[in-house]
Design a protein around this motif. Structure first.
Motif, short mmCIF file in Angstrom:
data_model
loop_
_atom_site.label_atom_id
_atom_site.label_comp_id
_atom_site.label_asym_id
_atom_site.label_seq_id
_atom_site.Cartn_x
_atom_site.Cartn_y
_atom_site.Cartn_z
N LEU A 89 0.83 -1.21 0.00
CA LEU A 89 0.00 0.00 0.00
C LEU A 89 0.86 1.26 0.00
N ALA A 90 1.92 1.26 0.81
CA ALA A 90 2.81 2.42 0.86
C ALA A 90 3.49 2.65 -0.48
N TRP A 91 3.91 1.55 -1.12
CA TRP A 91 4.61 1.65 -2.40
C TRP A 91 3.70 2.21 -3.49
N ILE A 92 2.50 1.65 -3.61
CA ILE A 92 1.63 2.11 -4.71
C ILE A 92 1.14 3.53 -4.46
N LYS A 93 1.01 3.94 -3.19
CA LYS A 93 0.66 5.33 -2.91
C LYS A 93 1.82 6.25 -3.30
N ASP A 94 3.04 5.80 -3.08
CA ASP A 94 4.20 6.61 -3.46
C ASP A 94 4.34 6.67 -4.98
N ILE A 95 4.07 5.56 -5.66
CA ILE A 95 4.10 5.56 -7.13
C ILE A 95 3.10 6.57 -7.68
N GLU A 96 1.90 6.57 -7.09
CA GLU A 96 0.88 7.51 -7.56
C GLU A 96 1.32 8.95 -7.34
N ALA A 97 1.92 9.21 -6.18
CA ALA A 97 2.34 10.58 -5.87
C ALA A 97 3.50 11.04 -6.75
#
Length: 221
Positions: A89-97
């Motif tokens: 979850l942290a990774w995909i949120k960072d990818i989106e940002a």
């Protein structure tokens, strides 16, 4: 079910071509996932070594950018690593940002490595618990139809994954086989002849040989 088995209980299992894909139940970034949930559609099931790594990030961006093309082929995407759901979850949120790309396909957590071992994503005797870059093509009936494995230091080609999926679908639809480098729109090749009469008939076909006959040369295109 694989979600309740320890790694030692599944270590001798492995996914095999033309056999049913091992079933499992696991948490993912899109909720609870079961392999059996995907019956009726093709599934591209792929593993990656770790979240927040450069090659994996490039692959996830490419898979997401091609998501509509997979959907047009009647296929879903499903990712896996042995990282936790919270790391996913942290990774995909960072990818989106950082890359303005929202990952819409599920990524399952496999902390116990039960699923990865059942599919042969972690090699026996390896000092690392990270999953290699594996891709499994699973048909609508739940059978493994193709597999590709890459080392950790070489990224996959999403175009090649799309090509293999297209080839499998074309072969199934028209009872043909796909020659080297086949791409959608290219001619396919007829399967080997089943008897002497069929071999003789193909010998008279223009532009081919009895053992290597392009689809359109036989009049079957």
């Amino acid at each position: 079910m694989l979600d309740t088995a320890s790694p030692s209980e599944v270590r001798h299992e492995t996914a095999r071509i033309d056999e049913r894909a091992p079933d499992f139940e696991a948490r993912s970034t899109r909720g609870l996932v079961r392999m059996s949930d995907y019956r009726g559609r093709w599934l591209v099931f792929f593993s990656h070594p770790a979240d927040f790594t450069p090659v994996c990030t490039s692959e996830f961006l490419a898979f997401q950018n091609a998501a509509d093309r997979f959907d047009a082929l009647g296929a879903d995407l499903l990712g896996l690593s042995v990282d936790s759901l919270y790391a996913h979850l942290a990774w995909i949120k960072d990818i989106e940002a950082r890359f303005q790309t929202r990952i819409t396909f599920p990524i399952i957590e496999d902390i116990s490595m039960a699923v990865a071992r059942a599919y042969g994503m972690i090699h026996e005797g390896s000092a690392s618990t990270a999953a290699v870059r594996s891709v499994f093509f699973i048909d609508p009936d739940g059978y493994v139809r193709a597999m590709i494995h890459y080392p950790m230091n070489v990224g996959r080609s999403v175009e090649e994954v799309l090509r293999v999926l297209s080839a499998l679908k074309e072969s199934d639809a028209n009872q043909v086989v796909m020659p080297e480098g086949w791409k959608p729109g290219d001619p396919a090749v007829l399967p080997p002849p089943l008897d002497q009469a069929e071999a003789d008939a193909r010998s008279d076909a223009a532009g081919g040989a009895w053992y290597y006959t392009r689809q359109e040369a036989s009049g079957d295109a």
